[in-house]
Design an enzyme around this catalytic site. Structure first.
Site, mmCIF file in Angstrom:
data_model
loop_
_atom_site.group_PDB
_atom_site.id
_atom_site.type_symbol
_atom_site.label_atom_id
_atom_site.label_comp_id
_atom_site.label_asym_id
_atom_site.label_seq_id
_atom_site.Cartn_x
_atom_site.Cartn_y
_atom_site.Cartn_z
ATOM 1 N N HIS A 1 0.834 -1.202 0.000
ATOM 2 C CA HIS A 1 0.000 0.000 0.000
ATOM 3 C C HIS A 1 0.873 1.258 0.000
ATOM 4 C CE1 HIS A 1 -3.013 -2.944 1.391
ATOM 5 N NE2 HIS A 1 -3.896 -2.123 0.853
ATOM 6 N N GLU B 1 -10.980 8.446 6.363
ATOM 7 C CA GLU B 1 -11.347 9.844 6.130
ATOM 8 C C GLU B 1 -12.090 10.418 7.335
ATOM 9 O OE1 GLU B 1 -12.246 7.258 4.092
ATOM 10 O OE2 GLU B 1 -10.418 7.633 2.935
ATOM 11 N N ASN C 1 -17.449 -1.402 4.935
ATOM 12 C CA ASN C 1 -17.951 -0.445 5.941
ATOM 13 C C ASN C 1 -18.573 0.753 5.226
ATOM 14 O OD1 ASN C 1 -14.784 -0.055 5.582
ATOM 15 N ND2 ASN C 1 -15.680 1.966 5.938
HETATM 16 I I1 8IG Z 1 -11.568 -1.830 4.090
HETATM 17 O O1 8IG Z 1 -13.656 3.691 4.771
HETATM 18 C C1 8IG Z 1 -11.556 0.131 3.953
HETATM 19 N N1 8IG Z 1 -10.543 0.737 3.396
HETATM 20 N N2 8IG Z 1 -9.915 5.281 2.716
HETATM 21 N N3 8IG Z 1 -11.812 4.487 3.762
HETATM 22 C C2 8IG Z 1 -10.615 4.263 3.161
HETATM 23 N N4 8IG Z 1 -10.116 3.060 3.008
HETATM 24 C C3 8IG Z 1 -10.835 2.028 3.446
HETATM 25 C C4 8IG Z 1 -12.065 2.175 4.060
HETATM 26 C C5 8IG Z 1 -12.577 3.480 4.235
HETATM 27 N N5 8IG Z 1 -12.497 0.958 4.389
#
Ligand code: 8IG
Length: 274
Positions: free
Chosen positions: A89, A188, A230
Site C-alpha cells: 500500500h 477519512e 464499511n
Molecule cells: I476496508 O472507509 C476500507 N478501506 N480510505 N476508507 C478508506 N479506506 C478504506 C475504508 C474506508 N475501508
C-alpha cells in the site's frame, strides 16, 4: 534519465516466478484485497505458492487480512492465473514503484488482464457492508502517478467496458461505482467523505487506482471489483474499525469468491490456451 517504469525489476521478478512455479507465462493477474483472500481456492487449482517476500522486489505484507503469498493457479479452462495475495500500500511509505511492482510483474509474466479487488468504504447509504461493486472509474486522490517520464497514458476506458460487460453477464445486478483512492492509512473524516461524494466518489479506499494506472501503462486490460466492508465515515452512525472490515469480508467470502470465479470463467470462455 532512463524511465523504464519498473520494467527491468518486473522482468526479474517474473523470471523468478516462472522458474519457481514452472509456469513460463500467466494469462491473467488477480490482486486480492481485504476480504478477498481465499478466492484463489474457488477459481482453480493452486499449483505453486511463493511467500511474496522471496520474490525480487516484493516485501511481506504486514496487514492482517492480506495474504502475503503469490500463487500460480491452473484455471478449469487451462489458462493460468497469477494470484497476488500480497499488496504493497502507498501508506507503507515504500514509494509508488513498490506499490505497482506486483501488477508490473504480472504484465512481465505475460498477463494481458488484471483484476484488482479491494475492501473499501461506501459513501452510498444503500450500499451496506457485504455489497460487491464493479469499479467504473476512479479518482486518484494520492497526488502521485506510478508512471515516470513523458508517458502520456490514456485512461479513458481504464476499467474496460468489455470486462464490465462480462461481469454483468454473470451478475446483472452488480452495481457500478467510482472508487476514490486516498493515501491513508487513516480513514477519512466525515468532511472528507462529504467532499469525496461531491467529487463523484461512491467508494473510498487506499489502493487500486495507482495499480490500475500502472496496469494500463503496462498494456493490460483492467477489471476492478470492490467489496464494501464499511460505510465511509459519517455515512452511518457507527465508527470505523479494522475488525469490522475483517468481519464483513469473512461474511461475504463465499459469495464474492464465487462471483469472481464465474467472471474469470466467462472471460476465458472460447479463448484457446497459448
Ligand atoms: I476496508 O472507509 C476500507 N478501506 N480510505 N476508507 C478508506 N479506506 C478504506 C475504508 C474506508 N475501508
Amino acid at each position: 534519465m532512463n524511465f523504464d517504469n519498473g520494467r527491468q525489476s518486473a522482468a526479474q521478478a517474473a523470471q523468478y516466478i516462472a522458474d519457481i512455479t514452472g509456469v513460463p507465462r500467466h494469462d491473467i493477474a488477480l490482486t486480492l484485497g481485504s476480504g478477498w483472500n481465499g478466492t484463489e481456492n474457488l477459481i482453480g487449482e493452486t499449483t505453486a505458492e511463493i511467500p511474496a517476500g522471496e520474490v525480487p522486489g516484493f516485501s511481506a505484507s504486514a496487514v492482517a487480512g492480506h495474504g502475503g503469498k503469490i500463487a500460480s493457479v491452473l484455471l478449469p479452462s487451462g489458462h493460468r492465473a497469477l494470484v497476488l495475495g500480497a499488496r504493497t500500500h502507498y501508506y507503507e511509505g515504500k514509494g509508488v514503484r513498490a506499490v505497482v511492482h506486483g501488477v508490473r510483474t504480472a504484465a512481465a509474466a505475460g498477463a494481458k488482464i488484471c483484476i484488482l479487488t479491494n475492501g473499501c468504504g461506501s459513501t452510498v447509504p444503500e450500499w451496506s457492508p457485504g455489497t460487491a461493486v464493479l469499479i467504473r472509474d476512479h479518482l486518484n486522490l494520492t497526488a502521485v502517478s506510478p508512471i515516470e517520464g513523458a508517458n502520456f497514458t490514456d485512461l479513458t476506458d481504464l476499467y474496460t467496458s468489455r470486462l464490465r460487460q462480462i461481469a454483468h453477464s454473470v451478475d446483472p445486478d452488480l452495481p457500478e461505482g467510482v472508487y476514490a483512492q486516498f493515501p491513508g492509512p487513516h480513514y477519512e473524516t466525515p468532511a472528507e467523505v462529504r467532499m469525496a461524494r461531491i467529487l463523484g466518489a461512491d467508494l473510498v479506499g487506499m489502493s487500486t487506482a495507482l495499480e490500475a494506472i500502472a496496469a494500463r501503462e503496462a498494456g493490460m486490460e483492467v477489471l476492478g471489483i470492490s467489496l464494501v466492508t464499511n460505510h465511509a465515515a459519517g455515512i452511518s452512525a457507527e465508527n470505523l474499525s479494522h475488525a469490522e472490515v475483517l468481519a464483513a469480508g469473512e461474511a461475504a467470502r463465499g459469495r464474492i469468491s464465487k462471483l469472481l470465479a464465474d467472471i474469470i470463467g466467462r472471460i476465458f470462455e472460447e479463448i484457446p490456451c497459448r
